[in-house]
Design a protein around this motif. Structure first.
Motif, PDB file in Angstrom:
ATOM      1  N   ALA A 118      37.464   3.887 -32.389  1.00 15.32           N
ATOM      2  CA  ALA A 118      38.187   4.510 -33.520  1.00 15.32           C
ATOM      3  C   ALA A 118      39.805   4.177 -33.109  1.00 15.32           C
ATOM      4  N   VAL A 119      40.201   4.417 -32.068  1.00 12.22           N
ATOM      5  CA  VAL A 119      41.674   4.484 -31.406  1.00 12.22           C
ATOM      6  C   VAL A 119      41.972   2.948 -31.564  1.00 12.22           C
ATOM      7  N   GLU A 120      41.156   2.186 -31.337  1.00 14.73           N
ATOM      8  CA  GLU A 120      41.537   0.483 -31.275  1.00 14.73           C
ATOM      9  C   GLU A 120      41.943   0.158 -32.843  1.00 14.73           C
ATOM     10  N   VAL A 121      41.760   0.658 -33.788  1.00 15.70           N
ATOM     11  CA  VAL A 121      42.169   0.453 -35.189  1.00 15.70           C
ATOM     12  C   VAL A 121      43.606   0.874 -35.334  1.00 15.70           C
ATOM     13  N   LEU A 122      43.896   1.781 -34.687  1.00 14.06           N
ATOM     14  CA  LEU A 122      45.460   2.482 -34.906  1.00 14.06           C
ATOM     15  C   LEU A 122      46.293   1.217 -34.648  1.00 14.06           C
ATOM     16  N   GLU A 123      47.561   1.396 -35.136  1.00 14.90           N
ATOM     17  CA  GLU A 123      48.521   0.754 -34.814  1.00 14.90           C
ATOM     18  C   GLU A 123      49.168   0.824 -33.686  1.00 14.90           C
ATOM     19  N   PRO A 124      49.361  -0.363 -32.621  1.00 13.82           N
ATOM     20  CA  PRO A 124      49.638  -0.186 -31.379  1.00 13.82           C
ATOM     21  C   PRO A 124      50.640   0.675 -30.900  1.00 13.82           C
ATOM     22  N   ALA A 125      51.844   1.211 -31.658  1.00 14.63           N
ATOM     23  CA  ALA A 125      52.702   2.233 -31.281  1.00 14.63           C
ATOM     24  C   ALA A 125      51.725   3.441 -31.197  1.00 14.63           C
ATOM     25  N   TYR A 126      51.116   3.953 -32.126  1.00 12.65           N
ATOM     26  CA  TYR A 126      50.168   4.926 -32.034  1.00 12.65           C
ATOM     27  C   TYR A 126      49.015   4.846 -31.142  1.00 12.65           C
ATOM     28  N   ARG A 127      48.460   3.866 -30.953  1.00 14.84           N
ATOM     29  CA  ARG A 127      47.199   3.668 -29.975  1.00 14.84           C
ATOM     30  C   ARG A 127      47.985   3.918 -28.579  1.00 14.84           C
ATOM     31  N   ASP A 128      49.273   3.201 -28.116  1.00 11.65           N
ATOM     32  CA  ASP A 128      49.347   3.460 -26.812  1.00 11.65           C
ATOM     33  C   ASP A 128      49.685   4.921 -26.515  1.00 11.65           C
ATOM     34  N   VAL A 129      50.624   5.639 -27.310  1.00 16.46           N
ATOM     35  CA  VAL A 129      50.851   6.839 -26.997  1.00 16.46           C
ATOM     36  C   VAL A 129      49.729   7.756 -26.716  1.00 16.46           C
ATOM     37  N   TYR A 130      48.626   7.366 -27.875  1.00 17.00           N
ATOM     38  CA  TYR A 130      47.253   8.331 -27.869  1.00 17.00           C
ATOM     39  C   TYR A 130      46.582   8.055 -26.324  1.00 17.00           C
ATOM     40  N   ARG A 131      46.534   7.018 -26.167  1.00 19.19           N
ATOM     41  CA  ARG A 131      45.539   6.355 -24.808  1.00 19.19           C
ATOM     42  C   ARG A 131      46.388   7.114 -23.733  1.00 19.19           C
ATOM     43  N   LEU A 132      47.687   6.787 -23.611  1.00 18.46           N
ATOM     44  CA  LEU A 132      48.397   7.645 -22.437  1.00 18.46           C
ATOM     45  C   LEU A 132      48.335   8.751 -22.190  1.00 18.46           C
ATOM     46  N   HIS A 133      48.538   9.718 -23.340  1.00 21.47           N
ATOM     47  CA  HIS A 133      48.506  11.035 -23.131  1.00 21.47           C
ATOM     48  C   HIS A 133      47.085  11.762 -23.472  1.00 21.47           C
ATOM     49  N   THR A 134      46.141  11.071 -23.885  1.00 20.19           N
ATOM     50  CA  THR A 134      44.650  11.649 -24.064  1.00 20.19           C
ATOM     51  C   THR A 134      43.802  11.266 -23.187  1.00 20.19           C
ATOM     52  N   PHE A 135      43.636   9.839 -22.806  1.00 21.25           N
ATOM     53  CA  PHE A 135      43.021   9.381 -22.017  1.00 21.25           C
ATOM     54  C   PHE A 135      43.519   9.475 -20.483  1.00 21.25           C
ATOM     55  N   GLU A 136      44.783   8.955 -20.387  1.00 19.40           N
ATOM     56  CA  GLU A 136      45.241   8.799 -18.886  1.00 19.40           C
ATOM     57  C   GLU A 136      45.672  10.357 -18.409  1.00 19.40           C
ATOM     58  N   GLY A 137      45.736  11.331 -19.346  1.00 18.60           N
ATOM     59  CA  GLY A 137      46.451  12.672 -19.133  1.00 18.60           C
ATOM     60  C   GLY A 137      47.850  12.569 -18.789  1.00 18.60           C
TER      61      GLY A 137
END
Length: 179
Positions: A118-137
């Motif tokens: 579902a994160v892949e559907v997000l716009e790149p600016a939101y997707r990158d921030v979400y991935r780095l914070h949530t998945f990479e901690g």
């Protein structure tokens, strides 16, 4: 030789000064605080400060008390502003908390892979921030440094990413009505 008399409002007779200026201080404190209960607390604190720490060189105790009252009142207002507001719970509120009208969505059936997709559907600016914070901690500061954006922008984008992600998950998995 006779001792010189204390000037008017000298610290010599605090109790008499307190009795004289209390009504005036109470009116000032009530205007400052907005209610009588807090005003009485502020006046009491002002008198306590006078008893425990009235400078020896004070010539006009009433003026000193007025200034101190203002400072105590402002401190009181700052403390009150920082405190969370308390709302009384009514019987109606208690019942609605025990028996929700709308069933909670079944979030337990979602997997981490569902969320990653579902994160892949997000716009790149939101997707990158979400991935780095949530998945990479990474912390907000670390995300900001990696993406070359301000720390406050990280928080804004992360908040928006969560809202958009919630919408995507509701749409994909039909998890009840939208929030």
């Amino acid at each position: 030789m006779a001792e010189p008399e204390d000037p008017p409002n000298a610290p010599g007779d605090l109790e008499a000064v307190f009795a004289e200026v209390r009504p005036t201080l109470l009116r000032l404190a009530e205007r400052l605080c907005g209610n009588l209960t807090d005003a009485e607390d502020v006046v009491q604190e002002t008198f306590l400060r006078a008893v425990h720490g009235l400078p020896h060189d004070v010539r006009n105790v009433a003026a000193w008390l007025t200034t101190t009252l203002r400072n105590v009142g402002l401190d009181h207002l700052r403390k009150r502003k920082r405190r969370p507001s308390h709302e009384p719970i009514t019987d109606h509120d208690a019942l609605t908390q025990l028996e929700p009208d709308v069933p909670e969505p079944d979030w337990d059936n979602l997997t981490i892979d569902d969320i990653r997709d579902a994160v892949e559907v997000l716009e790149p600016a939101y997707r990158d921030v979400y991935r780095l914070h949530t998945f990479e901690g990474l912390s907000y500061k670390q995300v900001a440094e990696r993406l070359g954006i301000q720390r406050v922008t990280v928080g804004t984008r992360l908040n928006r990413a969560r809202g958009k992600l919630r919408e995507v998950l509701f749409a994909r998995f039909g998890l009840g009505s939208k929030p």
